[in-house]
Design a protein around this motif. Structure first.
Motif, PDB file in Angstrom:
ATOM      1  N   ARG A   1       1.177  -1.305  -0.029  1.00  0.00           N
ATOM      2  CA  ARG A   1      -0.242   0.338   0.072  1.00  0.00           C
ATOM      3  C   ARG A   1       0.669   1.075   0.153  1.00  0.00           C
ATOM      4  O   ARG A   1       1.065   2.264  -0.856  1.00  0.00           O
ATOM      5  CB  ARG A   1      -0.839   0.079   0.951  1.00  0.00           C
ATOM      6  CG  ARG A   1      -2.099   0.964   1.360  1.00  0.00           C
ATOM      7  CD  ARG A   1      -2.521   1.504   2.254  1.00  0.00           C
ATOM      8  NE  ARG A   1      -3.634   2.422   2.568  1.00  0.00           N
ATOM      9  CZ  ARG A   1      -3.931   2.692   3.389  1.00  0.00           C
ATOM     10  NH1 ARG A   1      -3.236   2.827   5.219  1.00  0.00           N
ATOM     11  NH2 ARG A   1      -4.671   3.921   3.260  1.00  0.00           N
ATOM     12  N   ARG A   2       2.068   1.210   0.930  1.00  0.00           N
ATOM     13  CA  ARG A   2       2.477   2.807   1.227  1.00  0.00           C
ATOM     14  C   ARG A   2       4.250   2.430  -0.538  1.00  0.00           C
ATOM     15  O   ARG A   2       3.775   3.533  -0.844  1.00  0.00           O
ATOM     16  CB  ARG A   2       3.652   2.583   2.135  1.00  0.00           C
ATOM     17  CG  ARG A   2       3.284   2.606   3.317  1.00  0.00           C
ATOM     18  CD  ARG A   2       3.639   1.991   4.861  1.00  0.00           C
ATOM     19  NE  ARG A   2       2.824   2.453   6.459  1.00  0.00           N
ATOM     20  CZ  ARG A   2       2.239   1.614   6.409  1.00  0.00           C
ATOM     21  NH1 ARG A   2       1.006   0.876   5.507  1.00  0.00           N
ATOM     22  NH2 ARG A   2       1.592   2.375   7.619  1.00  0.00           N
ATOM     23  N   LEU A   3       3.991   1.308  -1.360  1.00  0.00           N
ATOM     24  CA  LEU A   3       4.840   1.240  -2.252  1.00  0.00           C
ATOM     25  C   LEU A   3       3.897   1.805  -4.080  1.00  0.00           C
ATOM     26  O   LEU A   3       4.485   2.012  -5.169  1.00  0.00           O
ATOM     27  CB  LEU A   3       5.862   0.473  -2.722  1.00  0.00           C
ATOM     28  CG  LEU A   3       6.261   0.563  -1.560  1.00  0.00           C
ATOM     29  CD1 LEU A   3       7.409  -0.954  -1.597  1.00  0.00           C
ATOM     30  CD2 LEU A   3       7.893   1.337  -1.610  1.00  0.00           C
ATOM     31  N   GLY A   4       2.573   1.241  -3.316  1.00  0.00           N
ATOM     32  CA  GLY A   4       1.538   1.784  -4.637  1.00  0.00           C
ATOM     33  C   GLY A   4       1.909   0.447  -5.846  1.00  0.00           C
ATOM     34  O   GLY A   4       1.331   0.585  -6.798  1.00  0.00           O
ATOM     35  N   LEU A   5       2.594  -0.468  -5.331  1.00  0.00           N
ATOM     36  CA  LEU A   5       2.608  -2.071  -6.136  1.00  0.00           C
ATOM     37  C   LEU A   5       1.631  -2.780  -6.267  1.00  0.00           C
ATOM     38  O   LEU A   5       0.474  -2.873  -5.193  1.00  0.00           O
ATOM     39  CB  LEU A   5       3.125  -3.049  -5.481  1.00  0.00           C
ATOM     40  CG  LEU A   5       4.987  -2.387  -5.560  1.00  0.00           C
ATOM     41  CD1 LEU A   5       6.018  -2.937  -4.674  1.00  0.00           C
ATOM     42  CD2 LEU A   5       5.239  -1.661  -6.324  1.00  0.00           C
ATOM     43  N   PRO A   6       1.195  -2.921  -7.344  1.00  0.00           N
ATOM     44  CA  PRO A   6      -0.229  -3.804  -7.633  1.00  0.00           C
ATOM     45  C   PRO A   6       0.001  -5.540  -7.132  1.00  0.00           C
ATOM     46  O   PRO A   6       0.994  -5.631  -6.495  1.00  0.00           O
ATOM     47  CB  PRO A   6      -0.454  -4.319  -9.146  1.00  0.00           C
ATOM     48  CG  PRO A   6       1.251  -4.360  -9.820  1.00  0.00           C
ATOM     49  CD  PRO A   6       1.953  -2.913  -8.884  1.00  0.00           C
ATOM     50  N   LYS A   7      -1.770  -6.175  -6.890  1.00  0.00           N
ATOM     51  CA  LYS A   7      -1.448  -7.435  -6.785  1.00  0.00           C
ATOM     52  C   LYS A   7      -1.289  -7.454  -5.081  1.00  0.00           C
ATOM     53  O   LYS A   7      -0.873  -8.512  -4.694  1.00  0.00           O
ATOM     54  CB  LYS A   7      -0.903  -8.242  -7.726  1.00  0.00           C
ATOM     55  CG  LYS A   7      -1.648  -8.620  -8.273  1.00  0.00           C
ATOM     56  CD  LYS A   7      -0.436  -9.559  -9.759  1.00  0.00           C
ATOM     57  CE  LYS A   7      -1.289  -9.327 -11.117  1.00  0.00           C
ATOM     58  NZ  LYS A   7       0.463 -10.515 -11.897  1.00  0.00           N
ATOM     59  N   GLY A   8      -0.905  -6.591  -4.594  1.00  0.00           N
ATOM     60  CA  GLY A   8      -1.010  -6.913  -2.772  1.00  0.00           C
ATOM     61  C   GLY A   8       0.693  -6.720  -2.432  1.00  0.00           C
ATOM     62  O   GLY A   8       0.500  -6.746  -1.983  1.00  0.00           O
ATOM     63  N   GLY A   9       1.249  -6.704  -3.765  1.00  0.00           N
ATOM     64  CA  GLY A   9       3.210  -6.698  -3.556  1.00  0.00           C
ATOM     65  C   GLY A   9       3.244  -8.051  -3.625  1.00  0.00           C
ATOM     66  O   GLY A   9       5.131  -8.504  -3.766  1.00  0.00           O
ATOM     67  N   ARG A  10       2.161  -8.260  -4.335  1.00  0.00           N
ATOM     68  CA  ARG A  10       2.684  -9.997  -4.605  1.00  0.00           C
ATOM     69  C   ARG A  10       2.887 -10.212  -6.579  1.00  0.00           C
ATOM     70  O   ARG A  10       2.717 -11.595  -6.951  1.00  0.00           O
ATOM     71  CB  ARG A  10       1.829 -11.142  -3.846  1.00  0.00           C
ATOM     72  CG  ARG A  10       1.458 -11.526  -2.356  1.00  0.00           C
ATOM     73  CD  ARG A  10       1.127 -12.291  -1.593  1.00  0.00           C
ATOM     74  NE  ARG A  10       0.933 -11.683  -0.637  1.00  0.00           N
ATOM     75  CZ  ARG A  10       1.614 -12.885   0.310  1.00  0.00           C
ATOM     76  NH1 ARG A  10       2.614 -13.234  -0.023  1.00  0.00           N
ATOM     77  NH2 ARG A  10       1.391 -12.260   1.753  1.00  0.00           N
ATOM     78  N   GLY A  11       2.934  -8.962  -6.809  1.00  0.00           N
ATOM     79  CA  GLY A  11       2.677  -9.587  -8.463  1.00  0.00           C
ATOM     80  C   GLY A  11       4.114 -10.693  -9.211  1.00  0.00           C
ATOM     81  O   GLY A  11       4.509 -10.444 -10.050  1.00  0.00           O
ATOM     82  N   SER A  12       5.061 -10.186  -8.005  1.00  0.00           N
ATOM     83  CA  SER A  12       6.785 -10.883  -8.346  1.00  0.00           C
ATOM     84  C   SER A  12       7.159 -10.901  -7.346  1.00  0.00           C
ATOM     85  O   SER A  12       7.358 -10.230  -5.769  1.00  0.00           O
ATOM     86  CB  SER A  12       7.505  -9.696  -9.732  1.00  0.00           C
ATOM     87  OG  SER A  12       8.166  -8.456  -8.678  1.00  0.00           O
TER      88      SER A  12
END
Length: 380
Positions: free
Chosen positions: A71-82
């Motif tokens: 959330r803080r980094l604005g990453l997609p897929k809850g941070g689990r994309g890679s």
């Protein structure tokens, strides 16, 4: 009698369980937007404070770092994309997670301590003992350890993959009496209750067999975490094998521990008879270096408490050295035991199926008469 025991253990009261591990998943601690569910978490802290006041020692295994960091980094897929996104999210989110726990426990005059571990930390005997000693000292000082997988450095080879099994392994290391898994369901059902209206709650499990495993659903309903009912069954095997009870209860209400103690709704997996510390560690391991398949005669001898002799060995696979942990399989492929090998895999292949008195001639030296000694082996 069954109902009486289940009722007595409900809530894992301090009088019966001096030390417990409580696992909290991402979907309970973090809302879908990636924010901490502050009110709910404070009710959990109140539960913990109440139990501490009654003399019970608590270890928390807390998910949530990746979800908070994403959330803080604005990453997609809850941070689990890679893997890279998950590691970056964990690095950022772990600070927020530890601060959150320090705050809510501090409001109850409790001090939190952070412990980050990887699978390898608990699979390596020396590091396992170090973790155990750290937990023991923290608890003796009245501290509440907050444990999480070190996702910022963990890769597929050194990951638990879910905090259910991590909680069970931490329960072993902490010599806990019980483990509580707060879940999105209120226990193990005979079928998936979301799709089968006739599914019934299983209140107590004395033995985890194929029928119990068939009830498990491997999916994670929230899409935020990594565990499902299958991982909870695996956690129950580890915990009960170490002599600790394990409970699955719902976390979808305020003060979940107090609510469970009041109504007793959930599933309790009853602890097996206690094992020696080394054998408990062996039974709970998630990785091994090799496998040895034995014939029916050898399998029977192992069940009677004997060491594994080369004569009963039918196959050796994997690359391992003396002292490595290996699985012992029956001819039908079932893992029946686990232990420390007395031989390197290369020599184990050479002496497989041979009598002990032949070993010296085959290897050219006087060697040990057993492949796995009974004192370094545990039946599964």
């Amino acid at each position: 009698m069954v109902a009486d025991l289940t009722e007595t253990l409900a809530g894992f009261p301090p009088a019966l369980c001096r030390r417990i591990v409580v696992k909290i998943g991402s979907a309970l601690l973090v809302d879908p937007s990636g924010a901490v569910r502050d009110h709910w978490l404070r009710t959990v802290a109140a539960d913990i404070a109440a139990r501490r006041a009654e003399g019970q020692q608590i270890v928390i295994v807390s998910s949530g770092a990746i979800a908070l960091g994403a959330r803080r980094l604005g990453l997609p897929k809850g941070g689990r994309g890679s893997l890279e996104d998950a590691q970056a999210s964990a690095a950022v989110g772990q600070i927020a997670l530890s601060q959150t726990w320090a705050t809510v426990l501090g409001e109850r005059d409790l001090t939190a301590a952070q412990m980050l571990v990887t699978l390898d930390d608990l699979e390596n005997r020396r590091r396992y003992l170090n973790a155990s000693a750290t937990l023991e000292r923290l608890l003796s000082l009245g501290i509440v350890p907050v444990v999480n997988e070190n996702d910022s450095v963990a890769t597929a080879e050194i990951r638990f993959g879910d905090n259910d099994r991590l909680a069970a392994r931490i329960g072993q290391a902490a010599r806990a009496d019980a483990v509580v898994l707060l879940s999105d369901v209120d226990g193990l059902y005979t079928a998936n209750p979301q799709v089968d209206a006739s599914a019934m709650l299983v209140e107590r499990v004395e033995r985890i067999d194929s029928a119990i495993e068939a009830m498990a659903d491997g999916g994670s309903g929230s899409g935020m975490g990594s565990g499902g009912m299958l991982s909870k069954i695996e956690a129950a095997k580890i915990a009960t094998g170490a002599g600790a009870h394990l409970a699955i209860i719902t976390g979808h209400r305020d003060s979940p521990l107090s609510a469970w103690a009041g109504e007793g709704r959930g599933t309790i997996f009853q602890a097996a008879a206690g094992k020696r510390a080394r054998k408990t560690w062996l039974a709970g391991r998630l990785t091994t270096r090799g496998r040895i398949t034995v014939d029916a005669g050898a399998a029977g001898a192992l069940a009677r408490g004997n060491s594994l002799l080369p004569a009963g060995v039918r196959d050796v696979s994997g690359v391992f050295v003396r002292g490595d942990v290996i699985d012992i399989l029956a001819e039908d492929g079932r893992t029946i035991a686990r232990g420390l090998s007395e031989y390197d895999s290369e020599d184990a292949v050479k002496i497989a199926g041979r009598r002990s008195e032949e070993i010296a001639a085959i290897l050219g030296e006087v060697s040990r008469s057993v492949l796995v000694h009974r004192d370094h082996m545990v039946m599964l």
